[in-house]
Each structure stands twice: as C-alpha cells, then as structure tokens.
Design a protein around this motif. Structure first.
Motif, PDB file in Angstrom:
ATOM      1  N   TYR A 108    -102.168 -74.789  22.269  1.00 28.04           N
ATOM      2  CA  TYR A 108    -101.290 -74.878  23.425  1.00 28.04           C
ATOM      3  C   TYR A 108    -101.946 -75.720  24.522  1.00 28.04           C
ATOM      4  O   TYR A 108    -101.342 -76.636  25.061  1.00 28.04           O
ATOM      5  CB  TYR A 108    -100.988 -73.467  23.917  1.00 28.04           C
ATOM      6  CG  TYR A 108    -100.087 -73.430  25.121  1.00 28.04           C
ATOM      7  CD1 TYR A 108     -98.803 -73.966  25.074  1.00 28.04           C
ATOM      8  CD2 TYR A 108    -100.519 -72.863  26.317  1.00 28.04           C
ATOM      9  CE1 TYR A 108     -97.970 -73.944  26.172  1.00 28.04           C
ATOM     10  CE2 TYR A 108     -99.695 -72.828  27.420  1.00 28.04           C
ATOM     11  CZ  TYR A 108     -98.425 -73.375  27.347  1.00 28.04           C
ATOM     12  OH  TYR A 108     -97.623 -73.360  28.449  1.00 28.04           O
ATOM     13  N   LYS A 109    -103.190 -75.419  24.823  1.00 28.21           N
ATOM     14  CA  LYS A 109    -103.935 -76.220  25.808  1.00 28.21           C
ATOM     15  C   LYS A 109    -105.082 -76.899  25.096  1.00 28.21           C
ATOM     16  O   LYS A 109    -105.885 -76.230  24.455  1.00 28.21           O
ATOM     17  CB  LYS A 109    -104.557 -75.323  26.881  1.00 28.21           C
ATOM     18  CG  LYS A 109    -103.584 -74.729  27.852  1.00 28.21           C
ATOM     19  CD  LYS A 109    -104.281 -73.688  28.693  1.00 28.21           C
ATOM     20  CE  LYS A 109    -104.466 -74.184  30.088  1.00 28.21           C
ATOM     21  NZ  LYS A 109    -103.217 -74.217  30.865  1.00 28.21           N
TER      22      LYS A 109
ATOM     23  N   THR B 103    -101.707 -80.076  27.970  1.00 26.93           N
ATOM     24  CA  THR B 103    -101.036 -78.856  27.545  1.00 26.93           C
ATOM     25  C   THR B 103     -99.744 -79.161  26.796  1.00 26.93           C
ATOM     26  O   THR B 103     -98.968 -80.028  27.218  1.00 26.93           O
ATOM     27  CB  THR B 103    -100.735 -77.965  28.765  1.00 26.93           C
ATOM     28  OG1 THR B 103    -101.954 -77.715  29.450  1.00 26.93           O
ATOM     29  CG2 THR B 103    -100.129 -76.637  28.356  1.00 26.93           C
TER      30      THR B 103
ATOM     31  N   PHE C 113     -93.167 -73.725  25.697  1.00 27.41           N
ATOM     32  CA  PHE C 113     -92.127 -72.855  26.243  1.00 27.41           C
ATOM     33  C   PHE C 113     -90.981 -73.679  26.830  1.00 27.41           C
ATOM     34  O   PHE C 113     -89.826 -73.291  26.763  1.00 27.41           O
ATOM     35  CB  PHE C 113     -92.729 -71.905  27.276  1.00 27.41           C
ATOM     36  CG  PHE C 113     -93.865 -71.091  26.716  1.00 27.41           C
ATOM     37  CD1 PHE C 113     -93.636 -70.139  25.739  1.00 27.41           C
ATOM     38  CD2 PHE C 113     -95.175 -71.305  27.130  1.00 27.41           C
ATOM     39  CE1 PHE C 113     -94.684 -69.400  25.189  1.00 27.41           C
ATOM     40  CE2 PHE C 113     -96.229 -70.578  26.591  1.00 27.41           C
ATOM     41  CZ  PHE C 113     -95.978 -69.616  25.621  1.00 27.41           C
TER      42      PHE C 113
ATOM     43  N   LYS D 212    -101.805 -67.603  26.586  1.00 28.12           N
ATOM     44  CA  LYS D 212    -102.212 -68.986  26.296  1.00 28.12           C
ATOM     45  C   LYS D 212    -101.711 -69.970  27.348  1.00 28.12           C
ATOM     46  O   LYS D 212    -102.192 -71.107  27.405  1.00 28.12           O
ATOM     47  CB  LYS D 212    -101.717 -69.399  24.902  1.00 28.12           C
ATOM     48  CG  LYS D 212    -102.504 -68.742  23.802  1.00 28.12           C
ATOM     49  CD  LYS D 212    -102.013 -69.154  22.419  1.00 28.12           C
ATOM     50  CE  LYS D 212    -102.670 -68.271  21.358  1.00 28.12           C
ATOM     51  NZ  LYS D 212    -102.021 -68.436  20.031  1.00 28.12           N
ATOM     52  N   MET D 213    -100.750 -69.558  28.161  1.00 30.23           N
ATOM     53  CA  MET D 213    -100.312 -70.402  29.263  1.00 30.23           C
ATOM     54  C   MET D 213    -101.464 -70.705  30.217  1.00 30.23           C
ATOM     55  O   MET D 213    -101.498 -71.745  30.862  1.00 30.23           O
ATOM     56  CB  MET D 213     -99.211 -69.719  30.077  1.00 30.23           C
ATOM     57  CG  MET D 213     -97.844 -69.764  29.463  1.00 30.23           C
ATOM     58  SD  MET D 213     -96.667 -68.758  30.417  1.00 30.23           S
ATOM     59  CE  MET D 213     -96.818 -69.475  32.048  1.00 30.23           C
TER      60      MET D 213
ATOM     61  N   MET E 148     -90.985 -71.383  19.323  1.00 25.77           N
ATOM     62  CA  MET E 148     -92.273 -72.087  19.326  1.00 25.77           C
ATOM     63  C   MET E 148     -92.166 -73.421  18.577  1.00 25.77           C
ATOM     64  O   MET E 148     -91.558 -73.496  17.527  1.00 25.77           O
ATOM     65  CB  MET E 148     -93.343 -71.273  18.589  1.00 25.77           C
ATOM     66  CG  MET E 148     -93.985 -70.198  19.393  1.00 25.77           C
ATOM     67  SD  MET E 148     -94.997 -70.822  20.742  1.00 25.77           S
ATOM     68  CE  MET E 148     -95.273 -69.249  21.538  1.00 25.77           C
TER      69      MET E 148
ATOM     70  N   VAL F  78     -90.964 -71.276  32.960  1.00 28.17           N
ATOM     71  CA  VAL F  78     -91.413 -71.065  31.581  1.00 28.17           C
ATOM     72  C   VAL F  78     -92.855 -71.501  31.334  1.00 28.17           C
ATOM     73  O   VAL F  78     -93.536 -70.932  30.487  1.00 28.17           O
ATOM     74  CB  VAL F  78     -90.487 -71.751  30.547  1.00 28.17           C
ATOM     75  CG1 VAL F  78     -89.117 -71.067  30.524  1.00 28.17           C
ATOM     76  CG2 VAL F  78     -90.346 -73.238  30.815  1.00 28.17           C
ATOM     77  N   GLU F  79     -93.330 -72.491  32.063  1.00 26.20           N
ATOM     78  CA  GLU F  79     -94.696 -72.985  31.828  1.00 26.20           C
ATOM     79  C   GLU F  79     -95.711 -72.383  32.799  1.00 26.20           C
ATOM     80  O   GLU F  79     -96.908 -72.623  32.684  1.00 26.20           O
ATOM     81  CB  GLU F  79     -94.743 -74.520  31.905  1.00 26.20           C
ATOM     82  CG  GLU F  79     -94.030 -75.216  30.748  1.00 26.20           C
ATOM     83  CD  GLU F  79     -94.729 -75.025  29.402  1.00 26.20           C
ATOM     84  OE1 GLU F  79     -95.970 -74.965  29.401  1.00 26.20           O
ATOM     85  OE2 GLU F  79     -94.034 -74.914  28.385  1.00 26.20           O
ATOM     86  N   GLY F  80     -95.213 -71.636  33.784  1.00 28.51           N
ATOM     87  CA  GLY F  80     -96.129 -70.922  34.676  1.00 28.51           C
ATOM     88  C   GLY F  80     -96.510 -71.704  35.920  1.00 28.51           C
ATOM     89  O   GLY F  80     -96.434 -71.188  37.017  1.00 28.51           O
TER      90      GLY F  80
ATOM     91  N   SER G  26     -99.203 -65.131  23.384  1.00 22.39           N
ATOM     92  CA  SER G  26     -98.608 -66.442  23.682  1.00 22.39           C
ATOM     93  C   SER G  26     -98.572 -66.682  25.184  1.00 22.39           C
ATOM     94  O   SER G  26     -98.879 -67.776  25.662  1.00 22.39           O
ATOM     95  CB  SER G  26     -97.167 -66.523  23.161  1.00 22.39           C
ATOM     96  OG  SER G  26     -97.147 -66.558  21.780  1.00 22.39           O
ATOM     97  N   ALA G  27     -98.181 -65.654  25.910  1.00 25.13           N
ATOM     98  CA  ALA G  27     -98.116 -65.779  27.368  1.00 25.13           C
ATOM     99  C   ALA G  27     -99.516 -66.016  27.940  1.00 25.13           C
ATOM    100  O   ALA G  27     -99.699 -66.842  28.838  1.00 25.13           O
ATOM    101  CB  ALA G  27     -97.497 -64.527  27.981  1.00 25.13           C
TER     102      ALA G  27
ATOM    103  N   TYR H 178     -98.225 -82.199  28.780  1.00 22.56           N
ATOM    104  CA  TYR H 178     -98.537 -82.625  30.147  1.00 22.56           C
ATOM    105  C   TYR H 178    -100.034 -82.601  30.407  1.00 22.56           C
ATOM    106  O   TYR H 178    -100.734 -81.694  30.012  1.00 22.56           O
ATOM    107  CB  TYR H 178     -97.781 -81.827  31.207  1.00 22.56           C
ATOM    108  CG  TYR H 178     -97.902 -80.319  31.151  1.00 22.56           C
ATOM    109  CD1 TYR H 178     -97.012 -79.565  30.407  1.00 22.56           C
ATOM    110  CD2 TYR H 178     -98.872 -79.650  31.882  1.00 22.56           C
ATOM    111  CE1 TYR H 178     -97.086 -78.181  30.376  1.00 22.56           C
ATOM    112  CE2 TYR H 178     -98.948 -78.263  31.859  1.00 22.56           C
ATOM    113  CZ  TYR H 178     -98.064 -77.539  31.094  1.00 22.56           C
ATOM    114  OH  TYR H 178     -98.144 -76.167  31.066  1.00 22.56           O
TER     115      TYR H 178
END
Lengths: 458, 458
Positions: free
Chosen positions: B8-9, B88, B92, A80-81, B1, B381-383, A77-78, B105
């Motif tokens: 996710y993207k 995206t 998260f 996939k960021m 989730m 959380v989104e990086g 999951s991470a 986003y």
C-alpha cells in the motif's frame, strides 16, 4: 552524528505490522481492578455495559487472560493507511545535546488526526460497523480523539456524533472543521439536545462546558438513539489493547536492528499512548525475561500518578460512567489551565495504575514552560513540531540524556512521540512571547479534589 | 481492493534517497530562455546575480548542460529527517471509484512545513551557510515556503527573515507562529523597515500587502544587509533541480515494484512540485526512451498555461527581479480570490513553459468547488486531508480514473500530493458550509493583465 549503525528512520515492512494486539493484563499477576457499577457496587457485567458499548469491545474490556487478540483483516487494511509508523533515531538531538545516550522516538503523528488516537478509533469504528450499528457518539476536548473517530467512521461508513467542549468548539474552529470534513456532526457541549445538556444550560447559562459534561451528553445520546453506541478514546482496557500496536512495532524494529532500550518514556493523560508503547516490553518484565525502566510523564498541573490517590473513583464528573480503581485526583478536581489538553484528566488507566502501584514503573511531573523549551529544542533540530502532550516525554528524555552526558553512560532511550502540535499554535505563541506560566496545585487544591473521591469498601 | 500486487505504501530505504539531483535542462534540445536584465536587455550574468543570490545557487541556475549534480552529504542528512517520502497506492480511492485504473500518490506532506518546499529550502540554506553568510531573506504568502525556510535555517544555524504578506500575517497567525518557533523573524509586508515598504505604506496607507511587494522588500533587505542573500521557493531553475528528488524517488519506487505510469499529474503554481515530480520521466521522454502523458493542473482563476501568453515578463509586480520567458498572465494580473494560495502566481517556471510550448506536456484548469469535492472524497477514504493546491491534481486524477472506468482501461496514474491542508481549514469551512464560489477571469480581465507584459525583442 551518532555512531550507532542504524538507519535514521526505521520503517518496518507492511507485512511486519503486528497481526494481533497484545493484552498485557494476561501477564499481570495483580490484575487491574474491575469497573464497578455504582448502583450495585459490584463489577459491571457484560449485560450492564451492552446499552452503552459495542459487544465485541465489552468482551475485550473484560478479557484479562488472553495474551494475543487477532486484529481483523479490515482493521489491518485501515492501519496500512498510516502504519507502520517510523521509529526515528534522534541523531540531530543527540548531536545538539552532546550526549553519549542514544535517543529514539516512535512517531505516531503522521496521519491527519495528528496522533496515535487513530489506532483505537479504527478498531472501535470497525466493531461498531460489524455489529450493524448506525453510528457512534463521543466527546472531545482538544479534538484529537474526535478527529480520529471522525476519520475512522468515514472510512468504515458509520455516522459520528461528537460533543465538543464548548470552549474548544469556539476556540478551535479548525479542529471542528477537520471533523466536519470527515462527515462528523459536531455539537458544542453543553447543548440543548440532551436532558443533561438542557439541565446544565439552565443551571449555568454562561458555562463554557467541560469534558465531564460532554461525556454525559455523549452517553445519553448513544443510549437514547436507535442503533448507536458510545465510544471512548483513552483510559479503558480495550483502548490500551488497541494501542499495543505502537509497542509491538517498536519492539519489532528494535529486534530487527539490535536496539536494546534501557529507558522507555511516554506522556500520560488517560494512559492510552504510554500503555500502548510499553505493554510488550512490560510483558517481558512481568515474565522476568528482561528489565526496562519505564517513566510516565504528566503535567505538574494535573499530577494523577505523582500526587494522586489509588482508589475507586468515578471516571467522569457527571457520574454517568462506572467507577474505576485508579490513581485519581478526585472526579471533581479541576486541573489548572495548561496547554496539554490531552493530559488534563483527573484519573488514569486502571492497568497503568496497578503497574505503578506494584512498582513496575516510575512517574515524573514536569512544568509546562520547561516542556515547551524541550519542544522547541526538538523541533529545531529534528524537524517535527511536537504536540504539547508529547513534549512532556521529550522533556524527560532530554533530562535523562543529559544525565548520561554527566555519567558517560551510553543508555538507549525510547520515547513515544504521540503527535504533532499543528493545532496548538496558541500555546506556542504564548511560549514564543514569553507569556506562558506554570501552575502547580497546592496541597489545599488537591485536598478539595480528594474530598470528592467516594468511600468504597469492596 | 486493487489487484496490483504492490505494498500500500512504498517506502524506499534511506540508502535509496538519490545522491544526485537531475537537471532536466541537460536533455532539452530547446533550452529554457535565460533570465534577462531589464537594464541591459541581455542575459543576467553571474556577477549581476551575486548581490542577490548565493554563488553556488547562481551556478545551478545557469547550468543547463550538467545532467546530474551531486547532493552534498549534509543536505542528504537533512533529507533523511523526512525522506524518502512514501509512494502510496490509493487502493481505497480506487475501490470507491470502482475504476480499473491504478492510482498512486507521491506524498510530500509528512514534515512540519507540510509540503515539498522543504526539499529546496534545505539545499538553499545549506549553500548560504557554506558561503559563510549570516542569514537569508524571503517572502511568503500562504506560508508554506516561509515555514520550510525557517525550518531549514534553524537546522543549519542561519538567520531567517521572512516578509509575510500583511493579510496572511493577520489571518494566518498559526503559520506565523510555526516560523517563529523555528527561530525566524516574521515581518508583515509592507513594513516600515525598507524604502519600498515605507513608500507603499505612504501611498496606500490601508494596503494589506501583496506577494509582489513582499518580494521587493525581501530583495531590498538582502542586498542592504551585510552577510545576507535572498532566496526564492519556486519558479527558478535551481528550485526545480532540488525538487527533482521527488521524481527520482518516484521513479526508483516504480522500478523496484514494476509500476509503469501512463499519466503523471501535478498541480502547477510556479512549477516547483510539478517540475520536480516529472523531470526524470520527462528526461526519458526527451531522450526518446519512454513515453508518458504529463498533465499540469492549475486553478481556473489563475490559468497561466491554459490561457496565458508565452513571453518575457517580470517575475514580480515590483519589477525588482529579472525578466523570464514563461507562460504569463502579465505581472500586474491580480488573480481572483481562491484558496490555493500556492497556485496564485501570474507566471510559470521557464523550464515547464518551454516544455509545454514544445508540446511535451498538457495543462488543465479546474474550478475550486470541484477541487474541494475531490479533496473531501480523497480525505474520507485515504485518510490524508490534502492541501488545496494538491487537490487540483487529485481532481484530474479522479477524472482520468473515471474515464478508465468507462473505457475499461487499466491505466496507471501517479499524482503529486504536495502537502497537507491543516492550515487551510478556513477554505474547508467554506466548502463544508456551501459558501465557496468559483471565479473565472473574463477575457477582459485577462486583457488587462496581458497589457502589462513588456514588449521584448531580443
């Protein structure tokens, strides 16, 4: 435009992110030599490593037989960021060079840490969290690893304490602030918080720090703080394992679009990117299923592979870490100044060292002005401003593509574009102003470093 | 989730990059008012604009009837360097907020300029090159537009001269070096190279410059240099046209995965990102085919929409540019200090101004500490570390998602994430240190700006 009929950028589907890491050691006949405990001169055991490292990571460090290790769901999951990362066809660079070669780059810089380091940081933070730990410590020089770890710890809800080499802490305040924004505490090293830091400050009141000292402080802080462990961003087997996600994605993209690489090129500091990029391809070569030319590129100022010795040596200047068998310039070797901070390490991954020793890969050393020349050429046509580290690989990819122009060969070249240079503009400024210089250590300089390699007979 | 079953993207295929831009003016019953020439008080003609702007760009500026304008092949190739950009799913962030809302986003920061500005820079540089020009001039404040233009000019082989507000030139040396690395010449403004620069330096020897002054210098340099034209990165109709690529990709991604946005949110400085993101959706709304809630977000320190007047005003403080009908705080309004440099403009796109005036969209003003709070929450959380500008949209998206948490509504929210904050760490440092403050102009402050709006009766 190049005639090869593939998309400019190849993105895999999310479902194509590999579900297991690949452990190249499983396919190596000559296994990399184990870490040894300098106190006993015997291989480090699981129990000896436990006070310093997370349990699951020690298991991965020691496992040289399991070929595929499943990636836990939450790490996927991470990933996939910011993954899958693109494999990009450098059509504009090919056009500029007028080469018949096909050049592709696997770009790992599309995340805020700005490099591939996040692949291992996410894994290491996850395992620390699963073990019920409170936090982790680490050291950082240029700051990419520290940033990646800060991001991963914030994602998994873990404390993160970074010892940052004092000169970088002062000269790279922006890197420091990125880490703080992700909730990490950042301490300039040497600090007054640890015994080793106080000792070094007392002995050298004006020191600007070193990576060796920062490692020692981070390890001391980890073992003396309840619920903490120490984590490292390169060199170790576990890190190359996590970074295999780069190579696995690259291989899948190649298979999907019928791309057959002849040459695979990566920069090499501690070896995490190069090892990750090449391992699945190296596995094929080790199993006799395919052949590839692998080229490790290092700075001429810190030539571990091309001029180093293959021997047991300490991983850090402070000698708090175990000894590893690797290509080394000596743990007291001080590389002359250069702007690829991530490549200024005296040693090299044991896995890559063994493969190089066995003739499975080549290495080249390049000088930094020629590296920045390649970086600028690349940036102007491909758009991305590359990290100085990554630009070492670009340099050799361009050299190989120009050879193809002479011979007319249509070779396919893949290079690892590890990251972006947005926090390296001081270096670019020097290049733009024509004030960048090249430093190559003399044989005498190297001899001083070699003299510090311990005499180990196992 | 989140339970919404989408990746996710969402990356589109390269073949799904739109092949035409969408011109929202074609669907507007109330057309945006034309630019007027302050000397004649009549709409600016093609011929009057020719000494300053490229021919094809003037045609695009004046065309308010053609709905779709084909994107030339070579611009499409350039777009493939960094597009399609991902839409995206912020799973998260949703998880952190515990909201039933779905947040997406559209991320435009995955290129070295760090923002959406490259979409128009590539188009403008291309048309300049096609016209046989030698180079272009522009101004830059925070530096994102200057960087984008430098990249585009290097790609198309065009000279690029950037007048950079002196205070930014000195305080943001890294942005300057990125531009130089792409071959642009960067001059601190006011300079001694232009009449207006020399005049301002003589009158105000210690001035640190302003965007208004830099615009005047860039225009003077363009009209007085053989083979040069001036280009601009926001506000103009042509820029919103080029930026429609953001909205068209977003719409295609939505259609492909069955996402139906309820709310679309973007930050608004001159309006280029917001206009680009919403235009195809706005087209549907204008044609009565669908309904969406559009929210423009601006800083409370520079509230053009929420507290400005809808009137003809000069686009620049130096009054060298034509007048535009727009929401304005007055061309002499000096916004109080804030860290979203891209949102510190006294006016607003004429297109968006008309749509806002007609009640087709809403606007909100937010304070900067609450913006950075949202930015940090998002980053952790989104990086991605967002640009201060983009974080205005994040703030309102989070507010709307929290409302859904109260009401239980499963609204779908799309926000424009225009760029990254890697060159804005001074602002983050202030926030991290707790020394950031909020500034809101008083009614008296605004009255001073309004007093400079000319009295135009057409």
């Amino acid at each position: 435009m190049s005639k090869l009929d593939v998309p400019y950028k190849i993105y895999l589907e999310e479902s194509e992110i590999p579900s297991s890491w690949y452990n190249v050691r499983a396919d190596m006949k000559n296994k990399p030599a184990p870490l040894i405990n300098p106190a006993t001169m015997k291989p480090m055991t699981f129990e000896e490593m436990q006070p310093v490292f997370c349990d699951e990571l020690i298991r991965q460090e020691l496992d040289d037989t399991t070929a595929y290790i499943p990636i836990p769901e939450r790490i996927l999951s991470a990933y996939k960021m910011y993954r899958p990362s693109p494999l990009t066809h450098a059509v504009f660079l090919e056009e500029l060079l007028g080469t018949p070669a096909h050049i592709f780059y696997k770009f790992e810089g599309n995340n805020t840490s700005g490099s591939h380091k996040l692949n291992s940081a996410m894994a290491q933070a996850y395992y620390a969290k699963m073990q019920g730990l409170k936090g982790v410590t680490t050291e950082t020089g240029a700051g990419q690893w520290g940033t990646a770890l800060a991001m991963a710890c914030s994602f998994f809800g873990l404390e993160c304490k970074v010892y940052m080499v004092k000169v970088s802490y002062e000269q790279k305040p922006f890197r420091r602030e990125v880490m703080r924004t992700y909730g990490a505490s950042v301490t300039p090293s040497p600090s007054m918080e640890t015994n080793i830091g106080r000792k070094i400050n007392a002995e050298h009141p004006n020191t600007t720090g070193s990576l060796g000292c920062a490692i020692s402080e981070a390890v001391e802080a980890a073992v003396s703080t309840e619920g903490y462990r120490y984590v490292l961003g390169s060199v170790l087997n576990q890190v190359l394992l996590h970074q295999s996600v780069i190579g696995l994605e690259t291989k899948k993209a190649c298979e999907k679009y019928g791309i057959k690489p002849d040459i695979i090129i990566g920069c090499a500091g501690g070896g995490s990117n190069l090892g990750g990029l090449i391992s699945p391809f190296m596995g094929e070569k080790l199993r006799g299923e395919a052949d590839y030319q692998f080229i490790a590129v290092e700075p001429a100022s810190c030539p571990s592979f091309t001029r180093g010795k293959f021997a047991y040596d300490f991983c850090d200047t402070g000698k708090v870490c175990p000894m590893a068998k690797m290509y080394t310039l000596g743990h007291d070797f001080i590389p002359s100044a250069n702007h690829a901070g991530g490549l200024r390490y005296h040693g090299m991954s044991s896995i890559l060292s063994q493969l190089y020793h066995d003739g499975m890969m080549e290495a080249r050393a390049v000088e930094q002005t020629s590296v920045f020349e390649a970086a600028e050429m690349f940036a102007r046509v491909e758009g991305i401003l590359p990290a100085p580290e990554s630009s070492h690989a670009i340099r050799v990819a361009i050299d190989e593509a120009l050879k193809c122009k002479e011979t007319g060969e249509e070779k396919t070249i893949i290079l690892g574009l590890t990251g972006t240079g947005y926090f390296d503009m001081v270096a670019y400024e020097k290049y733009n102003n024509g004030t960048m210089s090249d430093y190559i250590p003399t044989d005498e300089d190297l001899a001083k470093g070699f003299a510090t390699i311990p005499n180990v007979n196992l």
